[in-house]
Design an enzyme around this catalytic site. Sequence first.
Site, PDB file in Angstrom:
ATOM      1  N   ASN A 131     -23.974   8.107 -18.723  1.00 41.43           N
ATOM      2  CA  ASN A 131     -23.700   9.545 -18.757  1.00 41.43           C
ATOM      3  C   ASN A 131     -24.879  10.408 -18.303  1.00 41.43           C
ATOM      4  OD1 ASN A 131     -22.398  12.126 -19.958  1.00 41.43           O
ATOM      5  ND2 ASN A 131     -24.294  11.889 -21.168  1.00 41.43           N
ATOM      6  N   TYR A 170     -26.024  14.774  -5.177  1.00 46.17           N
ATOM      7  CA  TYR A 170     -25.245  14.659  -6.428  1.00 46.17           C
ATOM      8  C   TYR A 170     -23.873  14.050  -6.137  1.00 46.17           C
ATOM      9  CZ  TYR A 170     -23.054  16.200 -10.838  1.00 46.17           C
ATOM     10  OH  TYR A 170     -22.394  16.255 -12.045  1.00 46.17           O
TER      11      TYR A 170
HETATM   12  P1  NAP Z   1     -26.733  17.702 -20.259  1.00 44.66           P
HETATM   13  O1  NAP Z   1     -26.434  18.247 -21.597  1.00 44.66           O
HETATM   14  O2  NAP Z   1     -27.854  18.279 -19.475  1.00 44.66           O
HETATM   15  O3  NAP Z   1     -26.932  16.126 -20.424  1.00 44.66           O
HETATM   16  C1  NAP Z   1     -27.611  15.319 -19.498  1.00 44.66           C
HETATM   17  C2  NAP Z   1     -28.432  14.324 -20.275  1.00 44.66           C
HETATM   18  O4  NAP Z   1     -29.069  13.417 -19.357  1.00 44.66           O
HETATM   19  C3  NAP Z   1     -29.513  14.984 -21.105  1.00 44.66           C
HETATM   20  O5  NAP Z   1     -29.315  14.629 -22.456  1.00 44.66           O
HETATM   21  C4  NAP Z   1     -30.814  14.424 -20.549  1.00 44.66           C
HETATM   22  O6  NAP Z   1     -31.709  14.182 -21.629  1.00 44.66           O
HETATM   23  C5  NAP Z   1     -30.366  13.134 -19.863  1.00 44.66           C
HETATM   24  N1  NAP Z   1     -31.267  12.794 -18.743  1.00 44.66           N
HETATM   25  C6  NAP Z   1     -31.550  13.558 -17.670  1.00 44.66           C
HETATM   26  N2  NAP Z   1     -32.457  12.944 -16.895  1.00 44.66           N
HETATM   27  C7  NAP Z   1     -32.755  11.779 -17.513  1.00 44.66           C
HETATM   28  C8  NAP Z   1     -33.647  10.709 -17.224  1.00 44.66           C
HETATM   29  N3  NAP Z   1     -34.406  10.705 -16.111  1.00 44.66           N
HETATM   30  N4  NAP Z   1     -33.707   9.653 -18.078  1.00 44.66           N
HETATM   31  C9  NAP Z   1     -32.944   9.645 -19.193  1.00 44.66           C
HETATM   32  N5  NAP Z   1     -32.089  10.624 -19.535  1.00 44.66           N
HETATM   33  C10 NAP Z   1     -32.006  11.678 -18.697  1.00 44.66           C
HETATM   34  O7  NAP Z   1     -25.452  17.805 -19.308  1.00 44.66           O
HETATM   35  P2  NAP Z   1     -23.942  17.282 -19.434  1.00 44.66           P
HETATM   36  O8  NAP Z   1     -23.118  18.309 -18.797  1.00 44.66           O
HETATM   37  O9  NAP Z   1     -23.613  16.807 -20.793  1.00 44.66           O
HETATM   38  O10 NAP Z   1     -23.982  16.033 -18.430  1.00 44.66           O
HETATM   39  C11 NAP Z   1     -23.571  14.722 -18.767  1.00 44.66           C
HETATM   40  C12 NAP Z   1     -23.016  14.047 -17.524  1.00 44.66           C
HETATM   41  O11 NAP Z   1     -21.801  14.721 -17.145  1.00 44.66           O
HETATM   42  C13 NAP Z   1     -23.932  14.097 -16.294  1.00 44.66           C
HETATM   43  O12 NAP Z   1     -23.931  12.848 -15.650  1.00 44.66           O
HETATM   44  C14 NAP Z   1     -23.303  15.150 -15.417  1.00 44.66           C
HETATM   45  O13 NAP Z   1     -23.563  14.941 -14.056  1.00 44.66           O
HETATM   46  C15 NAP Z   1     -21.830  14.941 -15.750  1.00 44.66           C
HETATM   47  N6  NAP Z   1     -21.002  16.105 -15.415  1.00 44.66           N
HETATM   48  C16 NAP Z   1     -21.180  17.297 -16.067  1.00 44.66           C
HETATM   49  C17 NAP Z   1     -20.389  18.370 -15.702  1.00 44.66           C
HETATM   50  C18 NAP Z   1     -20.535  19.715 -16.371  1.00 44.66           C
HETATM   51  O14 NAP Z   1     -19.906  20.689 -15.879  1.00 44.66           O
HETATM   52  N7  NAP Z   1     -21.291  19.856 -17.440  1.00 44.66           N
HETATM   53  C19 NAP Z   1     -19.414  18.238 -14.698  1.00 44.66           C
HETATM   54  C20 NAP Z   1     -19.266  17.008 -14.068  1.00 44.66           C
HETATM   55  C21 NAP Z   1     -20.058  15.940 -14.437  1.00 44.66           C
HETATM   56  P3  NAP Z   1     -33.305  14.374 -21.480  1.00 44.66           P
HETATM   57  O15 NAP Z   1     -33.534  15.695 -20.837  1.00 44.66           O
HETATM   58  O16 NAP Z   1     -33.787  14.255 -22.883  1.00 44.66           O
HETATM   59  O17 NAP Z   1     -33.748  13.235 -20.629  1.00 44.66           O
END
Ligand code: NAP
Length: 258
Positions: free
Chosen positions: A83, A146
């Site tokens: 994720n 992305y």
């Molecule tokens: P989020 O709250 O920013 O979560 C992303 C998580 O990834 C954070 O907890 C971050 O934690 C972790 N992360 C980032 N870089 C990292 C690294 N180098 N190593 C380890 N952990 C890392 O955003 P979210 O929306 O829940 O995103 C979750 C997933 O859903 C992502 O893959 C995103 O692309 C996908 N997604 C989201 C949306 C949306 O609209 N929100 C839409 C489509 C897909 P740390 O900063 O502590 O590392």
Amino acid sequence: MQVAIITGAGSGIGLGTAEKLAAAGIAVLGVGRDADKLAQLDHVVPPEQLATLPVDLTDDDAPRRVIDLAVERWGQIDILINNAGIGKPKPVHETDDATLDYVLALMLRAPFRLIREALPHMRAGSAVINISSTYAIVGGIRGGAYSAAKAGLLGLTTHMAVQYGPQGIRCNAVAPGVINTPMTEDNFESETFKKMNDHMTPYPRLGTVEDVASTIAFLCSPGAELINGQTIVVDGGWSSTKYLSDFGRSSKWVAAES
Ligand code: NAP
């Protein structure tokens, strides 16, 4: 007790998913870089069901460290949820090599390597869920690296389904549309962004963490035992429609068809 590894578990979709799986009695190893963010898991997962590992998943030794911790703590891995991700994508012409390499390293290479390390510990009945995006399915403006990484995850998902399905290991993807999380919170301050989503989403509300976490939890459950190699899109129909702008809805040609 089943054991799930969730990357990016300290916020947003990962945190919501950890809460759902924990409520179903599943142990959670939450992974992310920031220990303070991972501490949020203390509020939603009982201590006997929780382990955390602050690590940058792009580090070469990260996948091995993650899998070793799960196996040391619980001796098995039943669920792997890839994720972790970063947003703010750029179009191809604005993407430098460092950005391209980082995005692919976090959202394609790390999931691939985590799966490879986890597989020897997965038994029949295990599941891998890759969190992709509608940007892998429709042409996302500014998608660039992305979109490429998220589409790569879908290829990995179908390969996994075919290759490891015979062993009873399933692999599916979830592709969220716009979900209100820390990744997108800046966007939600923009009226234009909100209006764009309103106009493009048939279902009359925006997506929440709960919407995505419920889908992931279902895919991990026995009720999803025959679902393998699929991408479940959670976007209120955003990626399915062609005519939902005000102009589209009111145009004579579309109206004549309806
Ligand atoms: P989020 O709250 O920013 O979560 C992303 C998580 O990834 C954070 O907890 C971050 O934690 C972790 N992360 C980032 N870089 C990292 C690294 N180098 N190593 C380890 N952990 C890392 O955003 P979210 O929306 O829940 O995103 C979750 C997933 O859903 C992502 O893959 C995103 O692309 C996908 N997604 C989201 C949306 C949306 O609209 N929100 C839409 C489509 C897909 P740390 O900063 O502590 O590392």
